[in-house]
Design an enzyme around this catalytic site. Sequence first.
Site, PDB file in Angstrom:
ATOM      1  N   LEU A  65       0.833  -1.204   0.000  1.00 33.54           N
ATOM      2  CA  LEU A  65       0.000   0.000   0.000  1.00 33.54           C
ATOM      3  C   LEU A  65       0.872   1.260   0.000  1.00 33.54           C
ATOM      4  O   LEU A  65       2.067   1.195   0.289  1.00 33.54           O
ATOM      5  CB  LEU A  65      -0.900  -0.030   1.240  1.00 33.54           C
ATOM      6  CG  LEU A  65      -1.795  -1.282   1.343  1.00 33.54           C
ATOM      7  CD1 LEU A  65      -2.431  -1.374   2.721  1.00 33.54           C
ATOM      8  CD2 LEU A  65      -2.857  -1.286   0.256  1.00 33.54           C
ATOM      9  N   PRO A  66       0.262   2.418  -0.293  1.00 31.64           N
ATOM     10  CA  PRO A  66       1.085   3.629  -0.423  1.00 31.64           C
ATOM     11  C   PRO A  66       1.810   4.051   0.859  1.00 31.64           C
ATOM     12  O   PRO A  66       3.014   4.311   0.831  1.00 31.64           O
ATOM     13  CB  PRO A  66       0.071   4.701  -0.861  1.00 31.64           C
ATOM     14  CG  PRO A  66      -1.048   3.948  -1.500  1.00 31.64           C
ATOM     15  CD  PRO A  66      -1.123   2.642  -0.746  1.00 31.64           C
ATOM     16  N   THR A  96       6.347   0.641   2.132  1.00 30.75           N
ATOM     17  CA  THR A  96       7.331   1.439   2.866  1.00 30.75           C
ATOM     18  C   THR A  96       6.554   2.426   3.730  1.00 30.75           C
ATOM     19  O   THR A  96       5.895   3.326   3.199  1.00 30.75           O
ATOM     20  CB  THR A  96       8.237   2.214   1.893  1.00 30.75           C
ATOM     21  OG1 THR A  96       8.903   1.290   1.046  1.00 30.75           O
ATOM     22  CG2 THR A  96       9.270   3.036   2.651  1.00 30.75           C
ATOM     23  N   LYS A 171      15.225  -0.133   5.900  1.00 31.77           N
ATOM     24  CA  LYS A 171      14.910   0.480   4.595  1.00 31.77           C
ATOM     25  C   LYS A 171      15.240   1.981   4.587  1.00 31.77           C
ATOM     26  O   LYS A 171      15.846   2.490   3.640  1.00 31.77           O
ATOM     27  CB  LYS A 171      13.421   0.228   4.300  1.00 31.77           C
ATOM     28  CG  LYS A 171      12.807   1.056   3.218  1.00 31.77           C
ATOM     29  CD  LYS A 171      12.897   0.437   1.862  1.00 31.77           C
ATOM     30  CE  LYS A 171      12.371   1.387   0.811  1.00 31.77           C
ATOM     31  NZ  LYS A 171      12.524   0.934  -0.539  1.00 31.77           N
TER      32      LYS A 171
HETATM   33  P1  NAD Z   1       0.944   2.501  -6.098  1.00 27.87           P
HETATM   34  O1  NAD Z   1       0.342   3.796  -5.664  1.00 27.87           O
HETATM   35  O2  NAD Z   1       1.218   2.244  -7.528  1.00 27.87           O
HETATM   36  O3  NAD Z   1       0.012   1.272  -5.567  1.00 27.87           O
HETATM   37  C1  NAD Z   1      -0.686   1.262  -4.344  1.00 27.87           C
HETATM   38  C2  NAD Z   1      -1.975   0.474  -4.574  1.00 27.87           C
HETATM   39  O4  NAD Z   1      -2.645   0.317  -3.309  1.00 27.87           O
HETATM   40  C3  NAD Z   1      -2.964   1.189  -5.512  1.00 27.87           C
HETATM   41  O5  NAD Z   1      -3.323   0.329  -6.575  1.00 27.87           O
HETATM   42  C4  NAD Z   1      -4.148   1.516  -4.604  1.00 27.87           C
HETATM   43  O6  NAD Z   1      -5.399   1.478  -5.275  1.00 27.87           O
HETATM   44  C5  NAD Z   1      -4.051   0.411  -3.569  1.00 27.87           C
HETATM   45  N1  NAD Z   1      -4.725   0.694  -2.305  1.00 27.87           N
HETATM   46  C6  NAD Z   1      -4.639   1.784  -1.506  1.00 27.87           C
HETATM   47  N2  NAD Z   1      -5.395   1.637  -0.407  1.00 27.87           N
HETATM   48  C7  NAD Z   1      -5.982   0.420  -0.506  1.00 27.87           C
HETATM   49  C8  NAD Z   1      -6.887  -0.316   0.307  1.00 27.87           C
HETATM   50  N3  NAD Z   1      -7.351   0.172   1.462  1.00 27.87           N
HETATM   51  N4  NAD Z   1      -7.288  -1.540  -0.113  1.00 27.87           N
HETATM   52  C9  NAD Z   1      -6.823  -2.055  -1.281  1.00 27.87           C
HETATM   53  N5  NAD Z   1      -5.979  -1.413  -2.100  1.00 27.87           N
HETATM   54  C10 NAD Z   1      -5.556  -0.184  -1.713  1.00 27.87           C
HETATM   55  O7  NAD Z   1       2.276   2.350  -5.222  1.00 27.87           O
HETATM   56  P2  NAD Z   1       3.557   1.420  -5.550  1.00 27.87           P
HETATM   57  O8  NAD Z   1       4.514   2.138  -6.424  1.00 27.87           O
HETATM   58  O9  NAD Z   1       3.075   0.060  -5.922  1.00 27.87           O
HETATM   59  O10 NAD Z   1       4.242   1.364  -4.100  1.00 27.87           O
HETATM   60  C11 NAD Z   1       3.692   0.613  -3.026  1.00 27.87           C
HETATM   61  C12 NAD Z   1       4.614   0.733  -1.837  1.00 27.87           C
HETATM   62  O11 NAD Z   1       5.909   0.244  -2.194  1.00 27.87           O
HETATM   63  C13 NAD Z   1       4.820   2.166  -1.326  1.00 27.87           C
HETATM   64  O12 NAD Z   1       4.862   2.152   0.062  1.00 27.87           O
HETATM   65  C14 NAD Z   1       6.155   2.564  -1.935  1.00 27.87           C
HETATM   66  O13 NAD Z   1       6.833   3.546  -1.176  1.00 27.87           O
HETATM   67  C15 NAD Z   1       6.894   1.240  -1.916  1.00 27.87           C
HETATM   68  N6  NAD Z   1       7.966   1.099  -2.928  1.00 27.87           N
HETATM   69  C16 NAD Z   1       7.757   1.519  -4.214  1.00 27.87           C
HETATM   70  C17 NAD Z   1       8.786   1.375  -5.150  1.00 27.87           C
HETATM   71  C18 NAD Z   1       8.588   1.818  -6.583  1.00 27.87           C
HETATM   72  O14 NAD Z   1       9.589   1.899  -7.317  1.00 27.87           O
HETATM   73  N7  NAD Z   1       7.365   2.095  -7.030  1.00 27.87           N
HETATM   74  C19 NAD Z   1      10.020   0.798  -4.779  1.00 27.87           C
HETATM   75  C20 NAD Z   1      10.186   0.351  -3.461  1.00 27.87           C
HETATM   76  C21 NAD Z   1       9.142   0.506  -2.540  1.00 27.87           C
END
Ligand code: NAD
Length: 295
Positions: A65-66, A96, A171
């Site tokens: 999740l975000p 994260t 992290k």
């Molecule tokens: P993203 O915004 O693409 O995806 C998050 C998903 O969670 C969305 O599809 C959203 O609809 C869903 N969501 C939110 N609340 C929800 C709920 N209550 N129930 C069900 N679904 C829900 O984000 P991301 O890029 O996939 O990143 C996710 C996590 O990973 C973050 O914490 C980010 O910091 C971490 N991260 C991202 C990267 C990267 O390169 N994108 C790398 C390392 C870590």
Amino acid sequence: MANVAFIGLGNMGGPMAVNLVKAGHQVTVFDLVDAAMDAVVAQGASKAATALDALAGADTVITMLPAGKHVAGLYLGDEGLIAKASTGTLFMDCSTIDAETARKVGEAATAQGLQMLDAPVSGGVKAAQAGTLAFMCGGDTVAFERGKKVLEGMGKNIFLAGDHGAGQIAKICNNMLLAVHMIGTAEALQLGANNGLDPKVLSEIMLNSSGKNWSLENYNPYPEVMPTAPASNDYKPGFMVQLMLKDLGLAMENSLVTQSAVPMGSLARSLYSSFSQKGNAQRDFSAILEMFQSE
Ligand code: NAD
């Protein structure tokens, strides 16, 4: 093989869930955005109507999740995942988030007879697709040994950093250091270039001297030094400035709570913050080199 509920199928969660299906696990998915589930369902996952529905029959629950507020909102409370899960369920939150929320959720799960790991990842969307993520876990060794078998379907290096929240701390420490050596590498390369040195030659010299570091070795921020690096592809991400800024923000918040001195991390956050405000939020974080180039 595990029966996995996977909640949060964004840029990272989507490909991670696909890899679990490919590894042979039974996967049920849920995301607030219906379309986010399609790619995983097309690979053989089942779709749940709600997060709580996804719990039915699952022995393992993974969330991606975000931010901390989304994790706390989903896990805690009378209608939360923890209150509704069957005894023995293993939760792994790969988002994260701040360590305090990770600890709170981890302790709530343990108090309910459940197992929980915070398991944030290192590696971006490409690593999520390739199944080469690194996982930094926080929790007890029993949960870790069990969770590791599932995480192996999505990643390579899987570490136990300590108790609940320790994965999140590992992290933010790692990414704060990454920001610092990326900025240092960029300013050193630009100083050399301003003196007429070829950045390729300077990079080679520093790689064989005491300035060697991960950014210089794998992710050179100077254009055309490393053909595969974002710097040679107009700084297309890669790892976006806004995500680095999020991680540095978490590191700064934690430094206040723990009264830790983080002058280099604090400066890195200021530099990334002003760089982001100039329209660079969605560019690769190595584009910070442009801050050191004269207009
Ligand atoms: P993203 O915004 O693409 O995806 C998050 C998903 O969670 C969305 O599809 C959203 O609809 C869903 N969501 C939110 N609340 C929800 C709920 N209550 N129930 C069900 N679904 C829900 O984000 P991301 O890029 O996939 O990143 C996710 C996590 O990973 C973050 O914490 C980010 O910091 C971490 N991260 C991202 C990267 C990267 O390169 N994108 C790398 C390392 C870590």
